[in-house]
Write an enzyme that holds these catalytic residues in place. Sequence first.
Site, PDB file in Angstrom:
ATOM      1  CG  ASP A  93      -2.157  -1.243   1.203  1.00 53.57           C
ATOM      2  OD1 ASP A  93      -2.348  -1.948   0.311  1.00 53.57           O
ATOM      3  OD2 ASP A  93      -2.727  -1.116   2.254  1.00 53.57           O
ATOM      4  CE1 TYR A 152      -4.711  -7.021  -2.453  1.00 55.42           C
ATOM      5  CE2 TYR A 152      -6.433  -5.707  -2.235  1.00 55.42           C
ATOM      6  CZ  TYR A 152      -6.144  -6.805  -2.052  1.00 55.42           C
ATOM      7  OH  TYR A 152      -6.484  -8.343  -0.585  1.00 55.42           O
ATOM      8  N   PRO A 182     -13.584 -10.817  -1.261  1.00 51.97           N
ATOM      9  CG  PRO A 182     -12.624 -12.355  -0.061  1.00 51.97           C
ATOM     10  CD  PRO A 182     -12.699 -11.480  -1.261  1.00 51.97           C
ATOM     11  CE1 TYR A 184      -9.437  -2.474   4.178  1.00 51.61           C
ATOM     12  CE2 TYR A 184     -11.501  -2.243   3.382  1.00 51.61           C
ATOM     13  CZ  TYR A 184      -9.970  -2.346   3.587  1.00 51.61           C
ATOM     14  OH  TYR A 184      -9.311  -1.693   2.761  1.00 51.61           O
TER      15      TYR A 184
END
Length: 246
Positions: A93, A152, A182, A184
């Site tokens: 990130d 990502y 999904p 978090y």
Amino acid sequence: MKKRVAVVTGGIGGLGTEICKQLAKAGNKVIATDLAARAERVDAFIKDVDGLDIHFEPGDVGDFDACAKLVKKVEDEHGSIDILVNAAGITRDCTLRKMERTQWTDVMHINLDGVFNMCRNAVDGMLARGYGRIINISSVNGQTGQFGQTNYSAAKAGMHGFTMAMAREVARKGVTVNSISPGYCETALVMAVPEDVRNKIIDSVPVGRLGKPTEIARTVGFLAAEDAGFITGANIPVNGGLFMSS
Ligand code: CAA
């Protein structure tokens, strides 16, 4: 009936471990594959899955030839690969304006090339046997984009396109290809997000909490089932209501 053989990449990770357990409890033989470099976690994994038909095989989804060898080894030793779950994934990130080229390429390489490397090597056997269940673990952030995740989000969105295209190519041969997105969850990946940022994200989830890896695994089990043959090219969100679309 012969046990189905499942391969789970990222198999000893947060989501991967629960996915392995879910598939084994459903009566499948499971091969968990993960980086040899994560070997220190293998003992704990083996203990955790004790008593279930789960085996560990080291492998690197970023290495095409290693994936070819892994697929051949599993097919030779266990007879087939009937279920493939692509759950290996990494984050790097960083906002785009600070992002190094390697932060981009590493994420694309593992998260997207890795899906190609496994599917490309496993598809021929599935087509020849007329049966397969491929489940790609994407992310809510591939649907919405996320601050600090151009890499990502792009890779995870790419998985959706890959899933739909491949689903069309193999639909007539008993092979289904689906993705799960999904939200978090309680995994190391999410725990690595700074606490203040993570708490703000949790506040924005309608269900008001992080997801449990077992809740993702349950969805994998649903798509991997023998009688799920009419579900293909689909993406199933499991995100506590974080992103809703019709
Ligand atoms: N939206 C808008 N602005 C934001 C923001 C957001 N969500 N988050 C931070 N900002 C702002 C800050 O207020 C700050 O503004 P000022 O410059 O005006 O003060 C600025 O952006 C900070 O920018 P920086 O480039 O300096 O960012 P940073 O270095 O502080 O942190 C980051 C960037 C590392 C990406 C951090 O924001 C972060 O970790 N975000 C979370 C990313 C995330 O959700 N990752 C998910 C990992 S889990 C996973 O991926 C699993 C899954 O599938 C769900």
